[in-house]
Write a protein that holds these residues in place. Structure first.
Motif, PDB file in Angstrom:
ATOM      1  N   ASN A  10      24.560  52.444  35.862  1.00  0.00           N
ATOM      2  CA  ASN A  10      23.584  52.123  36.907  1.00  0.00           C
ATOM      3  C   ASN A  10      24.267  51.863  38.257  1.00  0.00           C
ATOM      4  OD1 ASN A  10      21.424  52.236  35.117  1.00  0.00           O
ATOM      5  ND2 ASN A  10      21.742  50.113  34.490  1.00  0.00           N
ATOM      6  N   ASP A  11      25.549  52.205  38.343  1.00  0.00           N
ATOM      7  CA  ASP A  11      26.371  51.993  39.541  1.00  0.00           C
ATOM      8  C   ASP A  11      26.521  50.528  39.917  1.00  0.00           C
ATOM      9  OD1 ASP A  11      27.199  54.620  40.014  1.00  0.00           O
ATOM     10  OD2 ASP A  11      25.339  55.079  41.070  1.00  0.00           O
ATOM     11  N   GLU A  12      26.317  49.648  38.949  1.00  0.00           N
ATOM     12  CA  GLU A  12      26.585  48.225  39.180  1.00  0.00           C
ATOM     13  C   GLU A  12      28.088  47.995  39.038  1.00  0.00           C
ATOM     14  OE1 GLU A  12      25.673  43.863  37.176  1.00  0.00           O
ATOM     15  OE2 GLU A  12      24.952  45.666  36.200  1.00  0.00           O
ATOM     16  N   GLN A  13      28.683  47.283  39.984  1.00  0.00           N
ATOM     17  CA  GLN A  13      30.101  46.959  39.900  1.00  0.00           C
ATOM     18  C   GLN A  13      30.266  45.538  39.409  1.00  0.00           C
ATOM     19  OE1 GLN A  13      32.679  47.935  43.130  1.00  0.00           O
ATOM     20  NE2 GLN A  13      31.628  49.847  43.592  1.00  0.00           N
ATOM     21  N   VAL A  14      31.078  45.400  38.372  1.00  0.00           N
ATOM     22  CA  VAL A  14      31.359  44.100  37.778  1.00  0.00           C
ATOM     23  C   VAL A  14      32.869  43.884  37.820  1.00  0.00           C
ATOM     24  CG1 VAL A  14      31.159  42.684  35.706  1.00  0.00           C
ATOM     25  CG2 VAL A  14      29.394  44.389  36.218  1.00  0.00           C
ATOM     26  N   THR A  15      33.305  42.871  38.549  1.00  0.00           N
ATOM     27  CA  THR A  15      34.735  42.567  38.620  1.00  0.00           C
ATOM     28  C   THR A  15      35.004  41.306  37.820  1.00  0.00           C
ATOM     29  OG1 THR A  15      34.929  43.623  40.786  1.00  0.00           O
ATOM     30  CG2 THR A  15      36.675  42.090  40.156  1.00  0.00           C
ATOM     31  N   LEU A  16      35.977  41.417  36.911  1.00  0.00           N
ATOM     32  CA  LEU A  16      36.315  40.319  36.013  1.00  0.00           C
ATOM     33  C   LEU A  16      37.804  40.018  36.116  1.00  0.00           C
ATOM     34  CD1 LEU A  16      34.349  41.707  32.948  1.00  0.00           C
ATOM     35  CD2 LEU A  16      33.608  39.866  34.465  1.00  0.00           C
ATOM     36  N   GLU A  17      38.166  38.816  35.732  1.00  0.00           N
ATOM     37  CA  GLU A  17      39.572  38.420  35.747  1.00  0.00           C
ATOM     38  C   GLU A  17      40.006  38.027  34.342  1.00  0.00           C
ATOM     39  OE1 GLU A  17      39.870  36.535  40.244  1.00  0.00           O
ATOM     40  OE2 GLU A  17      40.028  35.209  38.529  1.00  0.00           O
ATOM     41  N   ALA A  18      41.247  38.381  34.004  1.00  0.00           N
ATOM     42  CA  ALA A  18      41.803  38.002  32.706  1.00  0.00           C
ATOM     43  C   ALA A  18      43.316  38.035  32.801  1.00  0.00           C
ATOM     44  CB  ALA A  18      41.327  38.947  31.616  1.00  0.00           C
ATOM     45  N   ASP A  19      43.966  37.409  31.825  1.00  0.00           N
ATOM     46  CA  ASP A  19      45.425  37.478  31.779  1.00  0.00           C
ATOM     47  C   ASP A  19      45.946  37.905  30.417  1.00  0.00           C
ATOM     48  OD1 ASP A  19      44.932  35.148  30.407  1.00  0.00           O
ATOM     49  OD2 ASP A  19      45.824  33.843  31.904  1.00  0.00           O
ATOM     50  N   SER A  20      45.023  38.185  29.477  1.00  0.00           N
ATOM     51  CA  SER A  20      45.461  38.662  28.168  1.00  0.00           C
ATOM     52  C   SER A  20      44.289  39.336  27.458  1.00  0.00           C
ATOM     53  CB  SER A  20      45.979  37.494  27.317  1.00  0.00           C
ATOM     54  OG  SER A  20      44.923  36.577  27.083  1.00  0.00           O
ATOM     55  N   GLY A  21      44.594  39.912  26.291  1.00  0.00           N
ATOM     56  CA  GLY A  21      43.572  40.613  25.518  1.00  0.00           C
ATOM     57  C   GLY A  21      43.447  42.052  25.967  1.00  0.00           C
ATOM     58  N   SER A  22      42.482  42.738  25.385  1.00  0.00           N
ATOM     59  CA  SER A  22      42.266  44.129  25.766  1.00  0.00           C
ATOM     60  C   SER A  22      41.174  44.209  26.829  1.00  0.00           C
ATOM     61  CB  SER A  22      41.876  44.986  24.560  1.00  0.00           C
ATOM     62  OG  SER A  22      40.540  44.709  24.166  1.00  0.00           O
ATOM     63  N   ALA A  92      49.855  44.625  35.581  1.00  0.00           N
ATOM     64  CA  ALA A  92      49.914  46.025  36.025  1.00  0.00           C
ATOM     65  C   ALA A  92      48.518  46.614  36.219  1.00  0.00           C
ATOM     66  CB  ALA A  92      50.694  46.863  35.015  1.00  0.00           C
ATOM     67  N   LEU A  93      47.526  46.062  35.546  1.00  0.00           N
ATOM     68  CA  LEU A  93      46.154  46.577  35.681  1.00  0.00           C
ATOM     69  C   LEU A  93      45.390  45.935  36.827  1.00  0.00           C
ATOM     70  CD1 LEU A  93      44.712  46.968  32.059  1.00  0.00           C
ATOM     71  CD2 LEU A  93      45.532  48.736  33.620  1.00  0.00           C
ATOM     72  N   ASP A  94      46.024  45.014  37.533  1.00  0.00           N
ATOM     73  CA  ASP A  94      45.329  44.331  38.626  1.00  0.00           C
ATOM     74  C   ASP A  94      44.777  45.348  39.626  1.00  0.00           C
ATOM     75  OD1 ASP A  94      44.440  42.018  40.041  1.00  0.00           O
ATOM     76  OD2 ASP A  94      46.076  42.345  41.469  1.00  0.00           O
ATOM     77  N   GLY A  95      43.487  45.263  39.882  1.00  0.00           N
ATOM     78  CA  GLY A  95      42.828  46.156  40.831  1.00  0.00           C
ATOM     79  C   GLY A  95      42.310  47.443  40.220  1.00  0.00           C
ATOM     80  N   ALA A  96      42.531  47.652  38.929  1.00  0.00           N
ATOM     81  CA  ALA A  96      42.074  48.891  38.287  1.00  0.00           C
ATOM     82  C   ALA A  96      40.546  48.948  38.263  1.00  0.00           C
ATOM     83  CB  ALA A  96      42.622  48.985  36.866  1.00  0.00           C
ATOM     84  N   VAL A  97      40.037  50.169  38.375  1.00  0.00           N
ATOM     85  CA  VAL A  97      38.590  50.390  38.354  1.00  0.00           C
ATOM     86  C   VAL A  97      38.278  51.416  37.283  1.00  0.00           C
ATOM     87  CG1 VAL A  97      36.574  51.106  39.678  1.00  0.00           C
ATOM     88  CG2 VAL A  97      38.456  49.891  40.819  1.00  0.00           C
ATOM     89  N   PHE A  98      37.310  51.076  36.428  1.00  0.00           N
ATOM     90  CA  PHE A  98      36.897  51.937  35.327  1.00  0.00           C
ATOM     91  C   PHE A  98      35.404  52.223  35.434  1.00  0.00           C
ATOM     92  CE2 PHE A  98      40.279  49.140  33.712  1.00  0.00           C
ATOM     93  CZ  PHE A  98      41.238  50.085  33.392  1.00  0.00           C
ATOM     94  N   ARG A  99      35.057  53.514  35.348  1.00  0.00           N
ATOM     95  CA  ARG A  99      33.644  53.888  35.291  1.00  0.00           C
ATOM     96  C   ARG A  99      33.277  54.003  33.816  1.00  0.00           C
ATOM     97  NH1 ARG A  99      29.693  55.646  38.465  1.00  0.00           N
ATOM     98  NH2 ARG A  99      31.064  55.747  40.278  1.00  0.00           N
TER      99      ARG A  99
END
Length: 102
Positions: A10-22, A92-99
C-alpha cells in the motif's frame, strides 16, 4: 542499532530499529503488512519475501544457494529478491529499505 524501512504493497513506509535478530522477526514483531514468516525463519517458505531497493543491495549481500532455490518458486522474484528471514540485523543494514513482495 540499525534503522530498517519497509515499504508495504500500500506504499506505507514503516521504519523500525533493532540491534539483533532477523529482519523477518523485526517485521513480524511490529506487524509489517505482507511479512508473515510462516516457517519461523528456516528458509522453507517465501512469506517474508522482500525486494531490496537497488541502492541498498551492497548492505544485504547475495542470497545463499538455498535461499535462491526457495525464491525460484516465487513468481514475483527478481534480482533484488531476498527472504528477510535470512537477513540478520546488524549495523551494516542501517538505512536499508525493503519493498514487501506481493
Amino acid at each position: 542499532m540499525a534503522k530498517i524501512t519497509f515499504i508495504t504493497s500500500n506504499d506505507e513506509q514503516v521504519t523500525l530499529e533493532a540491534d539483533s535478530g532477523s529482519v523477518m522477526e523485526l517485521a513480524v514483531a511490529n506487524g509489517v503488512e505482507g511479512i508473515d514468516g510462516d516457517c519461523g525463519g528456516v528458509c522453507s517458505c517465501a512469506t517474508c519475501h522482500v525486494h531490496v531497493l537497488p541502492e541498498h543491495t551492497e548492505k544485504t549481500g547475495e542470497a545463499s544457494e538455498i535461499e535462491q532455490d526457495m525464491l525460484e518458486l516465487d513468481d514475483d522474484a527478481d534480482e533484488y529478491s531476498r527472504l528477510c528471514c535470512q537477513l540478520e540485523v546488524t549495523d551494516a543494514l542501517d538505512g536499508a529499505v525493503f519493498r514487501v513482495a506481493k
